[in-house]
Every structure is written in structure tokens, then in C-alpha cells.
Design a protein around this motif. Structure first.
Motif, mmCIF file in Angstrom:
data_model
loop_
_atom_site.group_PDB
_atom_site.id
_atom_site.type_symbol
_atom_site.label_atom_id
_atom_site.label_comp_id
_atom_site.label_asym_id
_atom_site.label_seq_id
_atom_site.Cartn_x
_atom_site.Cartn_y
_atom_site.Cartn_z
ATOM 1 N N ASP A 11 0.844 -1.187 0.000
ATOM 2 C CA ASP A 11 0.000 0.000 0.000
ATOM 3 C C ASP A 11 0.889 1.251 0.000
ATOM 4 O OD1 ASP A 11 -2.452 1.507 0.352
ATOM 5 O OD2 ASP A 11 -1.802 1.809 2.428
ATOM 6 N N GLN A 12 0.500 2.266 -0.749
ATOM 7 C CA GLN A 12 1.316 3.486 -0.853
ATOM 8 C C GLN A 12 1.450 4.205 0.486
ATOM 9 O OE1 GLN A 12 -0.422 5.680 -4.102
ATOM 10 N NE2 GLN A 12 0.584 4.413 -5.629
ATOM 11 N N LYS A 13 0.392 4.235 1.284
ATOM 12 C CA LYS A 13 0.466 4.888 2.598
ATOM 13 C C LYS A 13 1.426 4.146 3.523
ATOM 14 C CE LYS A 13 -4.088 6.974 2.461
ATOM 15 N NZ LYS A 13 -5.432 7.008 3.013
ATOM 16 N N ALA A 19 9.010 4.417 4.959
ATOM 17 C CA ALA A 19 10.166 5.145 4.432
ATOM 18 C C ALA A 19 10.488 6.362 5.302
ATOM 19 C CB ALA A 19 9.912 5.570 2.984
ATOM 20 N N MET A 20 9.471 7.097 5.723
ATOM 21 C CA MET A 20 9.713 8.260 6.584
ATOM 22 C C MET A 20 10.229 7.836 7.951
ATOM 23 S SD MET A 20 9.441 11.245 5.305
ATOM 24 C CE MET A 20 9.379 12.271 6.771
ATOM 25 N N ARG A 21 9.680 6.762 8.505
ATOM 26 C CA ARG A 21 10.148 6.269 9.797
ATOM 27 C C ARG A 21 11.620 5.858 9.717
ATOM 28 N NH1 ARG A 21 7.160 1.294 11.867
ATOM 29 N NH2 ARG A 21 5.598 2.250 10.548
ATOM 30 N N TYR A 67 12.562 21.296 5.678
ATOM 31 C CA TYR A 67 13.491 20.180 5.468
ATOM 32 C C TYR A 67 12.782 18.831 5.592
ATOM 33 C CZ TYR A 67 17.623 17.223 5.990
ATOM 34 O OH TYR A 67 18.563 16.249 5.832
ATOM 35 N N VAL A 68 11.972 18.679 6.621
ATOM 36 C CA VAL A 68 11.234 17.423 6.806
ATOM 37 C C VAL A 68 10.203 17.247 5.685
ATOM 38 C CG1 VAL A 68 9.642 16.175 8.325
ATOM 39 C CG2 VAL A 68 11.632 17.349 9.291
ATOM 40 N N LEU A 69 9.530 18.309 5.306
ATOM 41 C CA LEU A 69 8.557 18.234 4.206
ATOM 42 C C LEU A 69 9.223 17.874 2.884
ATOM 43 C CD1 LEU A 69 6.056 21.154 4.879
ATOM 44 C CD2 LEU A 69 5.609 18.698 4.959
ATOM 45 N N PHE A 70 10.441 18.359 2.663
ATOM 46 C CA PHE A 70 11.186 18.009 1.450
ATOM 47 C C PHE A 70 11.294 16.490 1.335
ATOM 48 C CE2 PHE A 70 15.297 16.667 -0.284
ATOM 49 C CZ PHE A 70 15.189 17.142 -1.586
ATOM 50 N N TRP A 71 11.676 15.827 2.436
ATOM 51 C CA TRP A 71 11.831 14.373 2.396
ATOM 52 C C TRP A 71 10.480 13.679 2.292
ATOM 53 C CZ3 TRP A 71 16.007 12.321 0.787
ATOM 54 C CH2 TRP A 71 17.197 13.015 0.926
ATOM 55 N N ALA A 72 9.471 14.204 2.923
ATOM 56 C CA ALA A 72 8.136 13.611 2.805
ATOM 57 C C ALA A 72 7.653 13.675 1.356
ATOM 58 C CB ALA A 72 7.152 14.324 3.728
ATOM 59 N N GLY A 152 20.005 9.882 1.158
ATOM 60 C CA GLY A 152 18.845 9.946 2.039
ATOM 61 C C GLY A 152 17.782 8.912 1.718
ATOM 62 N N MET A 153 17.783 8.442 0.480
ATOM 63 C CA MET A 153 16.765 7.488 0.054
ATOM 64 C C MET A 153 17.323 6.074 -0.089
ATOM 65 S SD MET A 153 14.721 9.831 -2.639
ATOM 66 C CE MET A 153 13.112 9.135 -2.402
ATOM 67 N N LYS A 154 18.460 5.802 0.542
ATOM 68 C CA LYS A 154 19.070 4.489 0.364
ATOM 69 C C LYS A 154 18.219 3.357 0.919
ATOM 70 C CE LYS A 154 21.918 4.428 4.462
ATOM 71 N NZ LYS A 154 23.206 4.224 5.022
#
Length: 190
Positions: A11-13, A19-21, A67-72, A152-154
Motif C-alpha cells: 500500500d502506498q500509505k 520510508a519516513m520512519r 526540510y522534513v517536508l522536502f523528504w516527505a 537519504g533514500m538508500k
């Protein structure tokens, strides 16, 4: 023994949440910068060295949120890209000691070798297998920003295998044994 799961699609959510966690767990220490800046500003404000500091507080909080929103946005964007739609398709997983087969149907699918798995976390309701992106990023010539984003996305590419897709309790036990043999789970960890 071969483990054959039920058909499952991530599921995308769930993907964005995991991923954020993971990103927060790996990058929590960057939160110390705004904290130190806030404490420094408070000390300078209380001692009277700085006056009219409300805008500094606002700027620190705003930059932290941005900064946090950028990654979200990065993780949310992954769910919308054509190149990553394979992450969210329904697969039947066939798992053995050599590889993990991801089958869309009897003729289509892919193979994931165990050496492509970087780590495995046994969550309360699923196995989370982080796939290494080293092969994809080797030799890439990119600018500094793309390198930061890639780093950051590793952990953004992973298999999420909920326990509910396994058909028997024995398959779950075999999966634990297999992951221990491969060195992904500690011996006593259940």
C-alpha cells in the motif's frame, strides 16, 4: 523448501510511513542543529545580547519544517513515478535459500538474489527487507544535490512482507530460519 505466499501489493500509505520512519531513525541527529540554534537564541535573548528575536525562532522552525517536508515529498513522489510502479504491484513471492521470486503471474515477474538484500527487520506484523541500490548508483555522475538525495533514500526500496501473506505457521518459521542462516536475524531473535 520453497515458501509460496498469497498475492500481495504494498500500500502506498504504508510505503510512505515506513520510508519516513526509516529516514527519521537514520537522520535524527540533524534535529540537534535547530535545537542548538533555538537554545542559543533563547540564551542570547534572555541575556539581552539580541533584541527582537521572534523572526529567528520563526526562521529556525520554518526551515526545520521545510526540510522534513522536502523528504516527505520525495517519498510521496516515489509512489507516483512510472519507474517505481513495480514496487506497488501485486506479487506472489516464492522464497527459497537461493532467491526471492516476485511473480505477477505465471509468465511475468522478477528475481531478487539474497546478496541484493542489505538488511531485514522483523517488525511486529511484517518482514521489512531493504534492497540495496548500490548496483543502480555505481558509476553515476551526478551533482552534489542528487548525491544527498540518493544517500537519504538508500532505504527507500524495500520488500514489505506481512505475516498474513504466509499460508502456514511452518512457512513463517522457515522464513525466520532462512533469515538467520543468511545472517539477517540474530540467533535468539523471534
Amino acid at each position: 523448501m520453497i515458501i509460496k505466499t498469497k498475492k500481495y501489493a504494498l500500500d502506498q500509505k504504508t510505503y510512505i510511513s515506513l520510508a519516513m520512519r526509516s529516514w527519521v531513525k537514520q537522520n535524527w541527529y540533524w534535529g540537534l542543529i535547530p535545537l542548538v540554534l533555538l537554545i542559543t537564541t533563547i540564551v542570547l535573548d534572555v541575556t539581552g545580547v539580541l533584541t527582537s528575536t521572534w523572526w529567528i525562532y520563526l526562521l529556525i522552525v520554518l526551515l526545520t519544517v521545510v526540510y522534513v517536508l522536502f523528504w516527505a515529498v520525495q517519498f510521496t513522489g516515489i509512489t507516483q513515478m512510472e519507474q517505481t510502479k513495480a514496487l506497488f504491484q501485486k506479487y506472489v513471492y516464492e522464497i527459497d535459500s537461493r532467491q526471492i521470486l516476485l511473480k505477477l503471474n505465471a509468465r511475468e515477474g522478477g528475481i531478487l538474489k539474497w546478496d541484493q538484500i542489505r538488511s531485514v527487520k522483523k517488525d511486529k506484523d511484517a518482514y521489512v527487507m531493504v534492497v540495496s541500490n548500490d548496483q543502480a548508483t555505481n558509476g553515476m555522475k551526478v551533482n552534489w544535490l542528487a548525491k544527498i538525495v540518493a544517500k537519504g533514500m538508500k532505504d527507500a526500496q524495500f520488500l514489505y512482507l506481512p505475516y498474513s501473506i504466509f499460508t502456514t505457521e511452518n512457512e513463517l518459521k522457515f522464513m525466520d530460519t532462512l533469515l538467520r542462516r543468511k545472517g539477517f536475524l540474530a540467533e535468539g531473535k523471534e
